[in-house]
Design an enzyme around this catalytic site. Structure first.
Site, PDB file in Angstrom:
ATOM      1  N   CYS A  79       0.909   6.047   4.129  1.00 57.03           N
ATOM      2  CA  CYS A  79       2.347   5.934   3.901  1.00 57.03           C
ATOM      3  C   CYS A  79       3.086   7.193   4.361  1.00 57.03           C
ATOM      4  O   CYS A  79       3.214   7.411   5.569  1.00 57.03           O
ATOM      5  CB  CYS A  79       2.574   5.586   2.439  1.00 57.03           C
ATOM      6  SG  CYS A  79       4.075   4.675   2.152  1.00 57.03           S
ATOM      7  N   HIS A 169      -1.137   1.437   0.632  1.00 58.52           N
ATOM      8  CA  HIS A 169      -1.861   2.337  -0.271  1.00 58.52           C
ATOM      9  C   HIS A 169      -3.185   1.732  -0.715  1.00 58.52           C
ATOM     10  O   HIS A 169      -3.257   1.146  -1.798  1.00 58.52           O
ATOM     11  CB  HIS A 169      -1.009   2.597  -1.520  1.00 58.52           C
ATOM     12  CG  HIS A 169       0.218   3.400  -1.267  1.00 58.52           C
ATOM     13  ND1 HIS A 169       0.277   4.759  -1.450  1.00 58.52           N
ATOM     14  CD2 HIS A 169       1.445   3.039  -0.833  1.00 58.52           C
ATOM     15  CE1 HIS A 169       1.481   5.205  -1.140  1.00 58.52           C
ATOM     16  NE2 HIS A 169       2.209   4.173  -0.769  1.00 58.52           N
ATOM     17  N   GLU A 171      -5.561   3.242  -1.948  1.00 57.82           N
ATOM     18  CA  GLU A 171      -6.058   3.992  -3.112  1.00 57.82           C
ATOM     19  C   GLU A 171      -5.586   3.412  -4.433  1.00 57.82           C
ATOM     20  O   GLU A 171      -6.127   3.742  -5.474  1.00 57.82           O
ATOM     21  CB  GLU A 171      -5.661   5.478  -2.996  1.00 57.82           C
ATOM     22  CG  GLU A 171      -4.210   5.822  -3.312  1.00 57.82           C
ATOM     23  CD  GLU A 171      -3.214   5.460  -2.198  1.00 57.82           C
ATOM     24  OE1 GLU A 171      -3.627   4.858  -1.187  1.00 57.82           O
ATOM     25  OE2 GLU A 171      -2.021   5.776  -2.379  1.00 57.82           O
TER      26      GLU A 171
HETATM   27  N1  GLN Z   1       9.475   6.203   1.898  1.00 61.07           N
HETATM   28  C1  GLN Z   1       8.611   7.345   1.915  1.00 61.07           C
HETATM   29  C2  GLN Z   1       8.989   8.318   3.024  1.00 61.07           C
HETATM   30  O1  GLN Z   1       9.704   7.998   3.895  1.00 61.07           O
HETATM   31  C3  GLN Z   1       7.159   6.935   2.052  1.00 61.07           C
HETATM   32  C4  GLN Z   1       6.755   6.066   0.890  1.00 61.07           C
HETATM   33  C5  GLN Z   1       5.353   6.269   0.407  1.00 61.07           C
HETATM   34  O2  GLN Z   1       4.658   7.187   0.819  1.00 61.07           O
HETATM   35  N2  GLN Z   1       4.957   5.453  -0.541  1.00 61.07           N
HETATM   36  O3  GLN Z   1       8.582   9.408   3.032  1.00 61.07           O
END
Ligand code: GLN
Length: 190
Positions: A79, A169, A171
């Site tokens: 992410c 995710h 995890e």
């Molecule tokens: N929206 C977050 C960002 O732009 C990422 C979201 C996440 O890591 N769950 O940094």
């Protein structure tokens, strides 16, 4: 094998738990002095990429970590971690490690639909559960990167040699196979 889990901000505890369940040793990286030799790979967790980028610079971690990544240290970014690894962001001027040959869109699913759970086919693993939390997706995949998974036509997992990144995710599910996949990347098995 020992993996460094970046613990500046965000969802790092769940990665540590997943690694422990796999019997893999890990160390939290919070400061420059935590990032020493003897790490076989690192995990950049989810969270808020702008904050994480800022903290990496403030802690003096950014340069040494970038050097290590460019030198071939295996990295798994989830992410926000995917955002930190990307060469380009389509809706943000920042570039962080700039190592992964992709263009990533931040918060790509919008604010309302940004968080959801689904199942997807992950190349080399099979069907896995996937949780998205205001995640990015990959808008353009460069020649150096391979697509490992897509959802509704959007690329959500990529691999480029020693770099692995997912929009979702793994995890926070009970399924350990993506973490096991990363340990196989580290061992040079795949
Ligand atoms: N929206 C977050 C960002 O732009 C990422 C979201 C996440 O890591 N769950 O940094």
């Amino acid at each position: 094998m020992k993996i460094g889990v970046f613990a500046l901000q965000g969802a790092f505890l769940e990665h540590e738990q997943a690694l422990s369940r796999l019997g893999v040793e890990w160390r939290e990286i919070r400061r420059r002095t935590d990032f020493t030799d003897g790490l076989d790979g690192i995990i950049l967790p989810g969270g808020e990429s702008t904050t994480q980028g800022k903290l990496l610079h403030e802690e003096g971690l950014f340069e040494p970590v970038k050097e290590a990544i460019d030198g071939g240290l295996p990295v798994f970014g989830t992410c926000a971690g995917m955002i930190l690894l990307a060469e380009k962001l389509s809706n943000d001027q920042n570039v962080y490690f700039g190592a992964l040959n992709v263009t990533v869109k931040r918060n790509a699913y919008g604010r309302q639909l940004g968080s959801f759970r689904t199942e997807l086919d992950f190349k080399g693993i099979g069907r896995i559960p996937a949780v998205f939390i205001r995640g990015p997706y990959v808008e353009e995949v460069g020649k150096k990167a391979d697509v490992l998974a897509s959802v509704d036509g959007n690329v959500v997992a990529v691999r480029q040699k020693h770099l692995l990144a997912t929009s979702f995710h793994p995890e926070i599910t009970d399924d350990l196979r993506v973490h096991a996949y990363f340990t196989d990347v580290i061992r040079g098995k795949i």
